[in-house]
Design a protein around this motif. Sequence first.
Motif, PDB file in Angstrom:
ATOM      1  N   UNK A  68       0.836  -1.208   0.000  1.00  0.00           N
ATOM      2  CA  UNK A  68       0.000   0.000   0.000  1.00  0.00           C
ATOM      3  C   UNK A  68       0.868   1.253   0.000  1.00  0.00           C
ATOM      4  N   UNK A  69       1.900   1.259   0.825  1.00  0.00           N
ATOM      5  CA  UNK A  69       2.805   2.410   0.909  1.00  0.00           C
ATOM      6  C   UNK A  69       3.466   2.674  -0.440  1.00  0.00           C
ATOM      7  N   UNK A  70       3.896   1.621  -1.101  1.00  0.00           N
ATOM      8  CA  UNK A  70       4.522   1.733  -2.425  1.00  0.00           C
ATOM      9  C   UNK A  70       3.571   2.405  -3.412  1.00  0.00           C
ATOM     10  N   UNK A  71       2.337   1.906  -3.488  1.00  0.00           N
ATOM     11  CA  UNK A  71       1.384   2.431  -4.460  1.00  0.00           C
ATOM     12  C   UNK A  71       1.047   3.903  -4.162  1.00  0.00           C
ATOM     13  N   UNK A 103      -6.199  -0.987   1.117  1.00  0.00           N
ATOM     14  CA  UNK A 103      -6.940  -1.114   2.374  1.00  0.00           C
ATOM     15  C   UNK A 103      -6.067  -0.589   3.513  1.00  0.00           C
ATOM     16  N   UNK A 104      -6.208   0.687   3.812  1.00  0.00           N
ATOM     17  CA  UNK A 104      -5.365   1.331   4.826  1.00  0.00           C
ATOM     18  C   UNK A 104      -5.572   0.703   6.197  1.00  0.00           C
ATOM     19  N   UNK A 105      -6.831   0.394   6.512  1.00  0.00           N
ATOM     20  CA  UNK A 105      -7.112  -0.212   7.814  1.00  0.00           C
ATOM     21  C   UNK A 105      -6.444  -1.560   7.976  1.00  0.00           C
ATOM     22  N   UNK A 106      -6.327  -2.307   6.880  1.00  0.00           N
ATOM     23  CA  UNK A 106      -5.639  -3.599   6.924  1.00  0.00           C
ATOM     24  C   UNK A 106      -4.130  -3.411   6.995  1.00  0.00           C
ATOM     25  N   UNK A 107      -3.601  -2.489   6.204  1.00  0.00           N
ATOM     26  CA  UNK A 107      -2.159  -2.229   6.202  1.00  0.00           C
ATOM     27  C   UNK A 107      -1.667  -1.777   7.578  1.00  0.00           C
ATOM     28  N   UNK A 167       5.071   5.146  10.230  1.00  0.00           N
ATOM     29  CA  UNK A 167       3.886   6.001  10.319  1.00  0.00           C
ATOM     30  C   UNK A 167       2.679   5.254   9.754  1.00  0.00           C
ATOM     31  N   UNK A 168       1.533   5.325  10.422  1.00  0.00           N
ATOM     32  CA  UNK A 168       0.342   4.690   9.861  1.00  0.00           C
ATOM     33  C   UNK A 168      -0.054   5.345   8.543  1.00  0.00           C
ATOM     34  N   UNK A 169      -0.779   4.618   7.724  1.00  0.00           N
ATOM     35  CA  UNK A 169      -1.171   5.115   6.403  1.00  0.00           C
ATOM     36  C   UNK A 169      -2.537   5.802   6.418  1.00  0.00           C
ATOM     37  N   UNK A 170      -3.033   6.119   7.599  1.00  0.00           N
ATOM     38  CA  UNK A 170      -4.381   6.671   7.743  1.00  0.00           C
ATOM     39  C   UNK A 170      -4.577   7.972   6.980  1.00  0.00           C
ATOM     40  N   UNK A 171      -3.527   8.781   6.850  1.00  0.00           N
ATOM     41  CA  UNK A 171      -3.588  10.027   6.096  1.00  0.00           C
ATOM     42  C   UNK A 171      -3.045   9.869   4.679  1.00  0.00           C
ATOM     43  N   UNK A 172      -2.948   8.614   4.215  1.00  0.00           N
ATOM     44  CA  UNK A 172      -2.397   8.301   2.903  1.00  0.00           C
ATOM     45  C   UNK A 172      -0.885   8.564   2.890  1.00  0.00           C
ATOM     46  N   UNK A 173      -0.320   8.775   1.702  1.00  0.00           N
ATOM     47  CA  UNK A 173       1.113   9.025   1.543  1.00  0.00           C
ATOM     48  C   UNK A 173       1.318   9.585   0.145  1.00  0.00           C
ATOM     49  N   UNK A 174       2.506  10.131  -0.091  1.00  0.00           N
ATOM     50  CA  UNK A 174       2.800  10.682  -1.407  1.00  0.00           C
ATOM     51  C   UNK A 174       2.114  12.015  -1.639  1.00  0.00           C
ATOM     52  N   UNK A 175       1.824  12.336  -2.902  1.00  0.00           N
ATOM     53  CA  UNK A 175       1.316  13.671  -3.233  1.00  0.00           C
ATOM     54  C   UNK A 175      -0.100  13.903  -2.715  1.00  0.00           C
ATOM     55  N   UNK A 176      -0.823  12.830  -2.400  1.00  0.00           N
ATOM     56  CA  UNK A 176      -2.175  12.986  -1.862  1.00  0.00           C
ATOM     57  C   UNK A 176      -2.200  12.842  -0.337  1.00  0.00           C
ATOM     58  N   UNK A 177      -1.041  12.942   0.301  1.00  0.00           N
ATOM     59  CA  UNK A 177      -1.006  12.920   1.769  1.00  0.00           C
ATOM     60  C   UNK A 177      -1.930  14.009   2.304  1.00  0.00           C
TER      61      UNK A 177
END
Length: 418
Positions: A57-60, A328-332, A353-363
């Motif tokens: 998920x983090x990669x994508x 699936x951020x909740x699963x990741x 860091x949790x992925x709850x706020x996404x990552x990358x340019x759409x953080x």
Amino acid sequence: MTDTTTNAAELDGILASIFLSPEGKADPYPGYATVRETTELHRSALGVGVLARYDDCHHVLRDNRFGRGDQKLDPAMLGLTHDEFNVRFPRFVDRAESMLGLDPPDHTRLRGLVAKAFTPRTIEALRPHIQRLTDDLLDPLQGDVDVMPAVALKLPITVIGEMLGVPRGDHAALLPSIKILIRSLGPTAPNLDDFSEMYAAAGVIDDYFKGLVAHKRANPADDMLSELIHVEEAGDMLSEAELLATIMLLFVAGYETTTNLIGNGLRAFLLNPEQLQRLRDDRSLLKSAIEEILRFDSPVQLTGRAVLEEGVVVAGHQLTKGEQLITLLGAANRDPRAYDDPDIFDIGRSGPAPLSFSAGIHYCLGAALARAEGQIVFDSMVERYSTIEPAWSDDSPPRYRDSVVLRGLESLPVRLLS
């Protein structure tokens, strides 16, 4: 390596239960674990790839070969021709996509216009005011209280409303329509009745903000909406449709995630009272406590991406341009590859860091604001109340709202005693 003991159809059934059933919404995490441990990439019957492991998920989310892509709605999904759709929903084609649904360069342009209002330095300067608002909300609360409307909703919607220039007295009238739009978010295809309801709700919100923009044009103030109107009037950086889409996104996203963070976090503390005591004993754990709340019961459960180029590989799988993915951020956030004992709520936890706020340019643009509000609320509550305990009965536990993408409580009865 893929475990094939659960087949693709069974995984589709698990995901359908998570997305659509009250039981799945109440506790999606066992189902997430089955998906995550069965396969690196689940290709669902809907034609969408599903990722559930942290690294994938983090990669994508960080790789710009993935983005929003072409998200045009096919009227055939609603049983309509294009002409029938345009007659029935004439305003739909005139609405601009918010930055959340855009790729560069449009995403970069729109985000750049508002990013300065959400920098950590700007948010830090807001902390004293957020503290005063929190104190005002907590002052009358004693005994059995539903903290969702009293604090979890009221604080963040007041803060973002003031930043944008949305009057407090208008918030209540907007909430029913916003609730309908939030319910419509997700990977499942809408039916015609649901889409019609969503279209009507969007029209109510659209009309309100058009009126507010007209008022601010004539009566500019020291707020973000007035600044954006000035940008729109000054040149070619922002169209009126983009202005409306941006301000609507900032208002809804500016409170919804924080409302869920506060509610989900307080529920986690109430179900794990030893962690609440840890926070009482050591207030330096506040920052890591907020990160653990975000990880343990994420306010945002999933987000989508499209493959923008040919030749992209994820988790050992070759993807084609245009293919749609769900992360699936909740699963990741519960992946044992990333976190030790991930199903344990531990406010002293270290890890990525949790992925709850996404990552990358759409953080998430408002991540610093949400964290600040969460820290202030929990710090203030443990300072003020000697007793914070559940006020619900075993046969009537707090219910989660009907949303696929966002995870938040309808209500949270709590006993607060000074």
